[in-house]
Design a protein around this motif. Sequence first.
Motif, PDB file in Angstrom:
ATOM      1  N   VAL A 187       1.055  -1.064   0.055  1.00  0.00           N
ATOM      2  CA  VAL A 187       0.130  -0.033   0.128  1.00  0.00           C
ATOM      3  C   VAL A 187       0.765   1.175   0.004  1.00  0.00           C
ATOM      4  O   VAL A 187       0.633   2.223  -0.766  1.00  0.00           O
ATOM      5  N   PHE A 188       2.000   1.294   0.939  1.00  0.00           N
ATOM      6  CA  PHE A 188       2.814   2.409   0.970  1.00  0.00           C
ATOM      7  C   PHE A 188       3.300   2.800  -0.512  1.00  0.00           C
ATOM      8  O   PHE A 188       3.577   3.724  -0.992  1.00  0.00           O
ATOM      9  N   GLU A 189       4.056   1.561  -0.775  1.00  0.00           N
ATOM     10  CA  GLU A 189       4.742   1.892  -2.222  1.00  0.00           C
ATOM     11  C   GLU A 189       3.726   2.213  -3.322  1.00  0.00           C
ATOM     12  O   GLU A 189       3.997   3.022  -4.219  1.00  0.00           O
ATOM     13  N   GLY A 190       2.554   1.477  -3.293  1.00  0.00           N
ATOM     14  CA  GLY A 190       1.418   1.953  -4.252  1.00  0.00           C
ATOM     15  C   GLY A 190       1.207   3.361  -4.374  1.00  0.00           C
ATOM     16  O   GLY A 190       1.037   4.063  -5.482  1.00  0.00           O
ATOM     17  N   PHE A 191       0.958   3.821  -3.045  1.00  0.00           N
ATOM     18  CA  PHE A 191       0.665   5.254  -2.726  1.00  0.00           C
ATOM     19  C   PHE A 191       1.847   6.363  -3.442  1.00  0.00           C
ATOM     20  O   PHE A 191       1.607   7.490  -3.777  1.00  0.00           O
ATOM     21  N   MET A 192       2.932   5.973  -2.842  1.00  0.00           N
ATOM     22  CA  MET A 192       4.051   6.741  -3.283  1.00  0.00           C
ATOM     23  C   MET A 192       4.279   6.882  -4.915  1.00  0.00           C
ATOM     24  O   MET A 192       4.443   7.878  -5.476  1.00  0.00           O
ATOM     25  N   ASP A 193       3.991   5.680  -5.642  1.00  0.00           N
ATOM     26  CA  ASP A 193       4.028   5.640  -7.011  1.00  0.00           C
ATOM     27  C   ASP A 193       2.802   6.715  -7.484  1.00  0.00           C
ATOM     28  O   ASP A 193       3.283   7.256  -8.460  1.00  0.00           O
ATOM     29  N   VAL A 194       1.856   6.508  -7.181  1.00  0.00           N
ATOM     30  CA  VAL A 194       0.615   7.476  -7.499  1.00  0.00           C
ATOM     31  C   VAL A 194       1.027   8.835  -7.424  1.00  0.00           C
ATOM     32  O   VAL A 194       0.684   9.601  -8.275  1.00  0.00           O
ATOM     33  N   THR A 195       1.430   9.067  -6.020  1.00  0.00           N
ATOM     34  CA  THR A 195       1.875  10.691  -5.846  1.00  0.00           C
ATOM     35  C   THR A 195       2.703  11.258  -6.714  1.00  0.00           C
ATOM     36  O   THR A 195       2.717  12.192  -7.410  1.00  0.00           O
ATOM     37  N   GLU A 196       3.918  10.367  -7.205  1.00  0.00           N
ATOM     38  CA  GLU A 196       4.835  10.781  -8.040  1.00  0.00           C
ATOM     39  C   GLU A 196       4.434  10.895  -9.464  1.00  0.00           C
ATOM     40  O   GLU A 196       4.744  11.662  -9.954  1.00  0.00           O
TER      41      GLU A 196
END
Length: 161
Positions: A102-111
């Motif tokens: 979840v953390f990695e996924g949200f970071m990817d979306v934010t970027e």
Amino acid sequence: MGAGLPKTPEQFHKIPHARLAIIGSSWHSDCVDAMINRAQKELLALDVKPQNISIHKVPGSLELPFAARLLFEADPELDAILAFGVVLKGITSHDEMVLHGVFEGFMDVTERFGKPVINEVIGVDSVEDAQKRSGDNHMNKGVEAVYATSELLHWVNQLKG
């Protein structure tokens, strides 16, 4: 001051022009729904128009980053997404894998979109821990999510002039 936040909800920045989406996991829905409801209440108190808040539910926390990506793609005018979920610690490491994903996924979306996803997917040892973070008080993670959203959007608006 509630939940250890630097400000009380009454001191949060007003964000009347914000367009926001709220997404939540269906697991432990009583707690997740309480966080979503509190976030919505706090957003309305910051003068966000009800029609500028959309609420979406997905099966589980792992689906939240996918939902965030689709929401930003579908509505480029969204300013931010607030995400809620509860991941219960178990006897295997599955909970850690879910939280990391979840953390990695949200970071990817934010970027990818240059817009914030406020991550309030909480890892807890028990349902009681989740209930403490979703109760009718300032410990509710909905309050924390709105604090982060209002501060961040206020800061972004200042940068843009």
